[in-house]
Design a protein around this motif. Structure first.
Motif, PDB file in Angstrom:
ATOM      1  N   ALA A 299     -22.002 101.717 -92.155  1.00 52.14           N
ATOM      2  CA  ALA A 299     -22.855 100.962 -91.231  1.00 52.14           C
ATOM      3  C   ALA A 299     -24.035 100.318 -91.965  1.00 52.14           C
ATOM      4  O   ALA A 299     -24.379  99.157 -91.709  1.00 52.14           O
ATOM      5  N   GLU A 300     -24.620 101.063 -92.905  1.00 54.93           N
ATOM      6  CA  GLU A 300     -25.790 100.514 -93.602  1.00 54.93           C
ATOM      7  C   GLU A 300     -25.407  99.291 -94.434  1.00 54.93           C
ATOM      8  O   GLU A 300     -26.140  98.302 -94.471  1.00 54.93           O
ATOM      9  N   ALA A 301     -24.245  99.383 -95.079  1.00 53.45           N
ATOM     10  CA  ALA A 301     -23.806  98.266 -95.920  1.00 53.45           C
ATOM     11  C   ALA A 301     -23.486  97.034 -95.064  1.00 53.45           C
ATOM     12  O   ALA A 301     -23.847  95.906 -95.433  1.00 53.45           O
ATOM     13  N   ILE A 302     -22.844  97.237 -93.923  1.00 51.78           N
ATOM     14  CA  ILE A 302     -22.526  96.081 -93.059  1.00 51.78           C
ATOM     15  C   ILE A 302     -23.829  95.452 -92.554  1.00 51.78           C
ATOM     16  O   ILE A 302     -23.976  94.229 -92.519  1.00 51.78           O
ATOM     17  N   SER A 303     -24.813  96.301 -92.194  1.00 51.69           N
ATOM     18  CA  SER A 303     -26.106  95.749 -91.777  1.00 51.69           C
ATOM     19  C   SER A 303     -26.712  94.935 -92.913  1.00 51.69           C
ATOM     20  O   SER A 303     -27.252  93.849 -92.693  1.00 51.69           O
ATOM     21  N   GLU A 304     -26.630  95.462 -94.126  1.00 48.50           N
ATOM     22  CA  GLU A 304     -27.181  94.755 -95.291  1.00 48.50           C
ATOM     23  C   GLU A 304     -26.526  93.378 -95.442  1.00 48.50           C
ATOM     24  O   GLU A 304     -27.214  92.381 -95.701  1.00 48.50           O
ATOM     25  N   ALA A 305     -25.212  93.324 -95.229  1.00 53.87           N
ATOM     26  CA  ALA A 305     -24.504  92.046 -95.357  1.00 53.87           C
ATOM     27  C   ALA A 305     -24.989  91.064 -94.288  1.00 53.87           C
ATOM     28  O   ALA A 305     -25.292  89.901 -94.578  1.00 53.87           O
TER      29      ALA A 305
ATOM     30  N   ILE B 228     -28.381  86.405 -92.414  1.00 53.58           N
ATOM     31  CA  ILE B 228     -29.441  85.865 -91.550  1.00 53.58           C
ATOM     32  C   ILE B 228     -30.608  85.359 -92.414  1.00 53.58           C
ATOM     33  O   ILE B 228     -31.144  84.279 -92.171  1.00 53.58           O
ATOM     34  N   ASP B 229     -30.970  86.126 -93.442  1.00 48.80           N
ATOM     35  CA  ASP B 229     -32.054  85.675 -94.332  1.00 48.80           C
ATOM     36  C   ASP B 229     -31.733  84.300 -94.928  1.00 48.80           C
ATOM     37  O   ASP B 229     -32.602  83.434 -95.019  1.00 48.80           O
ATOM     38  N   ASN B 230     -30.478  84.119 -95.331  1.00 51.28           N
ATOM     39  CA  ASN B 230     -30.097  82.809 -95.874  1.00 51.28           C
ATOM     40  C   ASN B 230     -30.161  81.725 -94.808  1.00 51.28           C
ATOM     41  O   ASN B 230     -30.655  80.625 -95.056  1.00 51.28           O
ATOM     42  N   ALA B 231     -29.644  82.053 -93.609  1.00 50.02           N
ATOM     43  CA  ALA B 231     -29.663  81.052 -92.534  1.00 50.02           C
ATOM     44  C   ALA B 231     -31.111  80.604 -92.268  1.00 50.02           C
ATOM     45  O   ALA B 231     -31.373  79.425 -92.024  1.00 50.02           O
ATOM     46  N   ILE B 232     -32.048  81.558 -92.355  1.00 50.82           N
ATOM     47  CA  ILE B 232     -33.460  81.205 -92.136  1.00 50.82           C
ATOM     48  C   ILE B 232     -33.963  80.326 -93.287  1.00 50.82           C
ATOM     49  O   ILE B 232     -34.546  79.268 -93.072  1.00 50.82           O
ATOM     50  N   LYS B 233     -33.705  80.787 -94.516  1.00 53.72           N
ATOM     51  CA  LYS B 233     -34.234  80.078 -95.699  1.00 53.72           C
ATOM     52  C   LYS B 233     -33.712  78.655 -95.802  1.00 53.72           C
ATOM     53  O   LYS B 233     -34.411  77.762 -96.232  1.00 53.72           O
ATOM     54  N   TYR B 234     -32.435  78.472 -95.429  1.00 55.75           N
ATOM     55  CA  TYR B 234     -31.830  77.162 -95.641  1.00 55.75           C
ATOM     56  C   TYR B 234     -31.759  76.326 -94.360  1.00 55.75           C
ATOM     57  O   TYR B 234     -30.945  75.421 -94.246  1.00 55.75           O
ATOM     58  N   SER B 235     -32.624  76.654 -93.384  1.00 57.16           N
ATOM     59  CA  SER B 235     -32.761  75.797 -92.199  1.00 57.16           C
ATOM     60  C   SER B 235     -34.127  75.157 -92.296  1.00 57.16           C
ATOM     61  O   SER B 235     -35.128  75.814 -92.039  1.00 57.16           O
ATOM     62  N   ILE B 236     -34.161  73.931 -92.705  1.00 59.29           N
ATOM     63  CA  ILE B 236     -35.471  73.325 -92.946  1.00 59.29           C
ATOM     64  C   ILE B 236     -35.930  72.507 -91.734  1.00 59.29           C
ATOM     65  O   ILE B 236     -37.014  72.717 -91.217  1.00 59.29           O
ATOM     66  N   ASP B 237     -35.070  71.601 -91.237  1.00 60.98           N
ATOM     67  CA  ASP B 237     -35.483  70.801 -90.077  1.00 60.98           C
ATOM     68  C   ASP B 237     -35.032  71.429 -88.767  1.00 60.98           C
ATOM     69  O   ASP B 237     -35.836  71.705 -87.901  1.00 60.98           O
TER      70      ASP B 237
ATOM     71  N   LEU C 208     -25.396  86.619-101.686  1.00 62.55           N
ATOM     72  CA  LEU C 208     -23.987  86.453-101.310  1.00 62.55           C
ATOM     73  C   LEU C 208     -23.062  87.266-102.216  1.00 62.55           C
ATOM     74  O   LEU C 208     -21.972  87.659-101.796  1.00 62.55           O
ATOM     75  N   THR C 209     -23.505  87.532-103.453  1.00 63.74           N
ATOM     76  CA  THR C 209     -22.719  88.409-104.335  1.00 63.74           C
ATOM     77  C   THR C 209     -22.626  89.794-103.700  1.00 63.74           C
ATOM     78  O   THR C 209     -21.562  90.418-103.683  1.00 63.74           O
ATOM     79  N   LEU C 210     -23.752  90.258-103.145  1.00 65.42           N
ATOM     80  CA  LEU C 210     -23.758  91.567-102.472  1.00 65.42           C
ATOM     81  C   LEU C 210     -22.887  91.541-101.221  1.00 65.42           C
ATOM     82  O   LEU C 210     -22.115  92.465-100.974  1.00 65.42           O
ATOM     83  N   VAL C 211     -23.009  90.468-100.444  1.00 70.53           N
ATOM     84  CA  VAL C 211     -22.203  90.364 -99.220  1.00 70.53           C
ATOM     85  C   VAL C 211     -20.715  90.450 -99.581  1.00 70.53           C
ATOM     86  O   VAL C 211     -19.953  91.195 -98.968  1.00 70.53           O
ATOM     87  N   LYS C 212     -20.328  89.724-100.624  1.00 72.63           N
ATOM     88  CA  LYS C 212     -18.906  89.705-101.006  1.00 72.63           C
ATOM     89  C   LYS C 212     -18.445  91.094-101.442  1.00 72.63           C
ATOM     90  O   LYS C 212     -17.359  91.539-101.083  1.00 72.63           O
ATOM     91  N   HIS C 213     -19.288  91.769-102.206  1.00 70.59           N
ATOM     92  CA  HIS C 213     -18.913  93.096-102.667  1.00 70.59           C
ATOM     93  C   HIS C 213     -18.709  94.051-101.490  1.00 70.59           C
ATOM     94  O   HIS C 213     -17.740  94.809-101.439  1.00 70.59           O
ATOM     95  N   ILE C 214     -19.627  93.980-100.542  1.00 70.51           N
ATOM     96  CA  ILE C 214     -19.541  94.862 -99.364  1.00 70.51           C
ATOM     97  C   ILE C 214     -18.269  94.554 -98.569  1.00 70.51           C
ATOM     98  O   ILE C 214     -17.533  95.455 -98.167  1.00 70.51           O
ATOM     99  N   VAL C 215     -18.003  93.274 -98.380  1.00 70.96           N
ATOM    100  CA  VAL C 215     -16.819  92.890 -97.602  1.00 70.96           C
ATOM    101  C   VAL C 215     -15.539  93.302 -98.333  1.00 70.96           C
ATOM    102  O   VAL C 215     -14.616  93.861 -97.737  1.00 70.96           O
ATOM    103  N   ASP C 216     -15.492  93.082 -99.656  1.00 73.72           N
ATOM    104  CA  ASP C 216     -14.313  93.490-100.439  1.00 73.72           C
ATOM    105  C   ASP C 216     -14.089  94.996-100.336  1.00 73.72           C
ATOM    106  O   ASP C 216     -12.946  95.449-100.207  1.00 73.72           O
ATOM    107  N   ALA C 217     -15.174  95.765-100.395  1.00 77.32           N
ATOM    108  CA  ALA C 217     -15.046  97.227-100.334  1.00 77.32           C
ATOM    109  C   ALA C 217     -14.440  97.672 -99.006  1.00 77.32           C
ATOM    110  O   ALA C 217     -13.845  98.738 -98.916  1.00 77.32           O
ATOM    111  N   HIS C 218     -14.612  96.851 -97.964  1.00 73.64           N
ATOM    112  CA  HIS C 218     -14.055  97.170 -96.647  1.00 73.64           C
ATOM    113  C   HIS C 218     -12.720  96.470 -96.407  1.00 73.64           C
ATOM    114  O   HIS C 218     -12.250  96.408 -95.269  1.00 73.64           O
TER     115      HIS C 218
END
Ligand code: ADP
Length: 242
Positions: free
Chosen positions: A121-127, A132-141, A197-207
């Protein structure tokens, strides 16, 4: 040569990432220390900035620690039966106040009859947090983020969608590589480590899951994580190394 450049870019990116929260924390702490705050309300605001920025610092440090564990082959996942709707809703709630205050449209649509899956559960939350952090960072307008969960075939999915700067087709192939960051266009001022995203991919691959990216430059991006349903475990928790 290329490796040396990646290394020096990484050090400079991380230093930049750390500098902003550190500067804010010391500025507001100093103001409070010198009792230069006009009223109680302002005081509260400064305390909350300090705690928010401290949380940001620990997120960055945790990301790097998480990554170094993966690189050393020491990351462990503790699997238990997880209700994905509940998990995503908890993450959603933790962002809701802050995002609505910063002018984002932010929504969560929970899929009906999403079965439990066996997951860390913790790893999925991390992903999901990284997405979400990326969606925030890369939404400019256009600041509009929607999250959804659901079932598709024999998998469950979690989608995080934004209407931000988007990613070119060429870069979509590279964004999961460690340290990779798009460095041109609108995003060159946005800070980051190139590890999320490297972390997200690792977590998803592990599952044994998959990641789908749908994105168009200047229109937005959607990241969809899918996880197979059939791995529910009746015998309690178990550990896996990946
Ligand atoms: P970071 O955000 O720290 O640079 P990530 O590994 O999370 O690193 O992302 C790699 C790159 O992918 C980012 O630098 C960015 O260019 C691109 N990217 C990731 N998510 C999005 C998104 N939602 N919208 C646009 N670009 C994105």
């Amino acid at each position: 040569m290329e490796l040396a450049k990646i290394k020096s870019d990484f050090v400079s990116n991380v230093s930049h990432e750390l500098r902003t929260p550190l500067a804010l924390i010391s500025m507001f702490a100093e103001t409070l220390e010198m009792e230069r705050v006009p009223n109680e309300e302002k005081k509260k605001e400064y305390y909350s900035i300090i705690s928010k920025e401290a949380a940001r610092l620990s997120r960055i440090v945790n990301k790097i620690l998480s990554f170094s564990k993966i690189e050393a082959g020491k990351r462990e996942y503790r699997l238990s039966n997880v209700n994905i709707n509940y998990l995503v809703e908890e993450v959603y709630k933790s962002y809701q106040f802050h995002l609505k205050n910063s002018g984002f449209q932010f929504s969560f649509s929970a899929g009906k009859t999403v079965p439990e899956i066996q997951a860390d559960a913790e790893a999925i939350s991390e992903a999901v947090i990284n997405l979400i952090d990326n969606a925030i960072k890369y939404s400019i307008d256009k600041k509009d983020i929607s999250i959804a969960t659901g079932v598709e075939g024999d998998s469950i999915f979690i989608e995080v969608k934004d209407k931000g700067v988007g990613i070119s087709e060429e870069n979509q192939k590279k964004i999961f590589e460690k340290f990779f960051r798009v460095s041109d266009g609108l995003v060159h001022n946005t800070k980051g480590t190139g590890l999320g995203l490297t972390l997200v991919k690792h977590i998803v691959d592990a599952h044994k899951g998959k990641i789908k990216v749908k994105s168009k430059l200047n229109e937005g991006s959607s990241f969809i994580l899918t996880f197979p349903i059939n791995n529910i475990n009746k015998g309690g928790n178990k550990w896996v190394k990946f």
